[in-house]
Design a protein around this motif. Structure first.
Motif, PDB file in Angstrom:
ATOM      1  N   ASP A 278       0.812  -1.212   0.000  1.00 37.43           N
ATOM      2  CA  ASP A 278       0.000   0.000   0.000  1.00 37.43           C
ATOM      3  C   ASP A 278       0.849   1.267   0.000  1.00 37.43           C
ATOM      4  O   ASP A 278       0.514   2.261   0.639  1.00 37.43           O
ATOM      5  N   ARG A 279       1.956   1.236  -0.759  1.00 34.18           N
ATOM      6  CA  ARG A 279       2.828   2.409  -0.852  1.00 34.18           C
ATOM      7  C   ARG A 279       2.767   2.964  -2.277  1.00 34.18           C
ATOM      8  O   ARG A 279       3.755   2.992  -2.994  1.00 34.18           O
TER       9      ARG A 279
ATOM     10  N   GLU B 298       2.225   6.029  -3.371  1.00 32.55           N
ATOM     11  CA  GLU B 298       2.918   7.281  -3.640  1.00 32.55           C
ATOM     12  C   GLU B 298       4.393   7.015  -3.955  1.00 32.55           C
ATOM     13  O   GLU B 298       4.992   7.689  -4.794  1.00 32.55           O
TER      14      GLU B 298
ATOM     15  N   ARG C 236      -6.544   3.092   1.176  1.00 33.32           N
ATOM     16  CA  ARG C 236      -5.763   4.312   1.006  1.00 33.32           C
ATOM     17  C   ARG C 236      -5.253   4.432  -0.428  1.00 33.32           C
ATOM     18  O   ARG C 236      -5.270   5.509  -1.023  1.00 33.32           O
ATOM     19  N   SER C 237      -4.813   3.300  -0.989  1.00 33.82           N
ATOM     20  CA  SER C 237      -4.364   3.308  -2.372  1.00 33.82           C
ATOM     21  C   SER C 237      -5.502   3.684  -3.310  1.00 33.82           C
ATOM     22  O   SER C 237      -5.312   4.437  -4.275  1.00 33.82           O
TER      23      SER C 237
ATOM     24  N   ALA D 282      -8.092   5.533  -2.599  1.00 36.71           N
ATOM     25  CA  ALA D 282      -8.351   6.965  -2.453  1.00 36.71           C
ATOM     26  C   ALA D 282      -7.321   7.788  -3.216  1.00 36.71           C
ATOM     27  O   ALA D 282      -7.653   8.780  -3.872  1.00 36.71           O
ATOM     28  N   TRP D 283      -6.050   7.367  -3.148  1.00 34.52           N
ATOM     29  CA  TRP D 283      -4.986   8.079  -3.853  1.00 34.52           C
ATOM     30  C   TRP D 283      -5.217   8.037  -5.370  1.00 34.52           C
ATOM     31  O   TRP D 283      -5.076   9.048  -6.052  1.00 34.52           O
TER      32      TRP D 283
ATOM     33  N   GLN E 186      -5.788  12.976   3.438  1.00 35.58           N
ATOM     34  CA  GLN E 186      -6.020  12.100   2.295  1.00 35.58           C
ATOM     35  C   GLN E 186      -7.257  12.479   1.496  1.00 35.58           C
ATOM     36  O   GLN E 186      -8.100  11.643   1.176  1.00 35.58           O
TER      37      GLN E 186
ATOM     38  N   TRP F 113      -5.048  17.345  -0.501  1.00 32.61           N
ATOM     39  CA  TRP F 113      -4.310  16.121  -0.170  1.00 32.61           C
ATOM     40  C   TRP F 113      -2.926  16.535   0.308  1.00 32.61           C
ATOM     41  O   TRP F 113      -2.232  17.286  -0.378  1.00 32.61           O
TER      42      TRP F 113
ATOM     43  N   PRO G  37      -0.284  11.520   6.796  1.00 28.29           N
ATOM     44  CA  PRO G  37      -1.701  11.214   6.960  1.00 28.29           C
ATOM     45  C   PRO G  37      -2.476  12.373   7.570  1.00 28.29           C
ATOM     46  O   PRO G  37      -3.682  12.502   7.361  1.00 28.29           O
TER      47      PRO G  37
END
Length: 205
Positions: free
Chosen positions: A43-44, A46, A80-81, A83-84, A118, A144, A149
């Protein structure tokens, strides 16, 4: 999610965007699925984006690619991914702004708790527009925070903004100073670093 398996939708979408070289065809400088898969499953995203931009000359991926990646992240239970990627799709469809934001300390503004980083908050911004009576006409943009976070009162960070009405931000250029509002008081000050047009158009730096 089984971290030993690759998500075919993710890798297929990245290959379709010409960002990945197949493992068998990669040279020493190519980005391969093995180079990014560990970041994806942890889940990285970015971090993955930074790698892709370094290897592919800062590509502006179309919104359809980002939405496809968001769907793959949702199927893989990576909220989270997802959402990104939805955020990046919104950036690809609209004008977007990167700026360095400093929040006012807790005693000087309404906010006394950390700001969610986020894409949840949609504050108002004083970007110099005026109402017919001459009063400031504030404009809404989602926010964002890059790499964090949360952003605490008094904190400073680089943020990404997606305007609700992009045409109203057409005059905003790098170096401009803009003010963030959550109520009548000023909640933060930002200096614009970069303005990006929709995907496929040149950014303003």
């Amino acid at each position: 999610m089984n971290t030993g398996e690759r998500h075919p939708d993710v890798l297929g979408l990245l290959r379709a965007a010409s960002l990945l070289a197949p493992d068998s065809a990669a040279t020493g400088n190519d980005l391969t699925p093995d180079d990014i898969w560990d970041d994806l499953v942890h889940d990285r995203w970015e971090t993955v984006l930074s790698l892709l931009e370094e290897c592919a000359g800062s590509p502006d991926l179309p919104a359809a690619i980002w939405e496809g990646l968001a769907g793959a992240a949702e199927q893989s239970w990576l909220p989270r991914s997802a959402a990104w990627c939805h955020w990046r799709a919104a950036e690809a469809r609209n004008r977007s702004v990167r700026a360095e934001l400093r929040l006012r300390p807790a005693g000087e503004a309404r906010r006394r708790t950390p700001l969610a980083g986020q894409g949840v908050l949609r504050p108002m911004w004083d970007i110099g527009n005026r109402a017919p009576d001459g009063a400031p006409a504030w404009n809404i943009a989602g926010l964002w925070v890059e790499g964090l976070p949360f952003l605490a009162p008094g904190g400073r960070a680089v943020v990404r903004l997606v305007p609700l009405a992009p045409a109203q931000w057409a005059h905003v250029a790098p170096g401009a100073r803009i003010l963030m509002h959550e109520d009548a008081s000023v909640g933060g000050e930002a200096v614009v670093l970069e303005v990006r047009a929709p995907a496929g158009r040149a950014p303003r730096r």
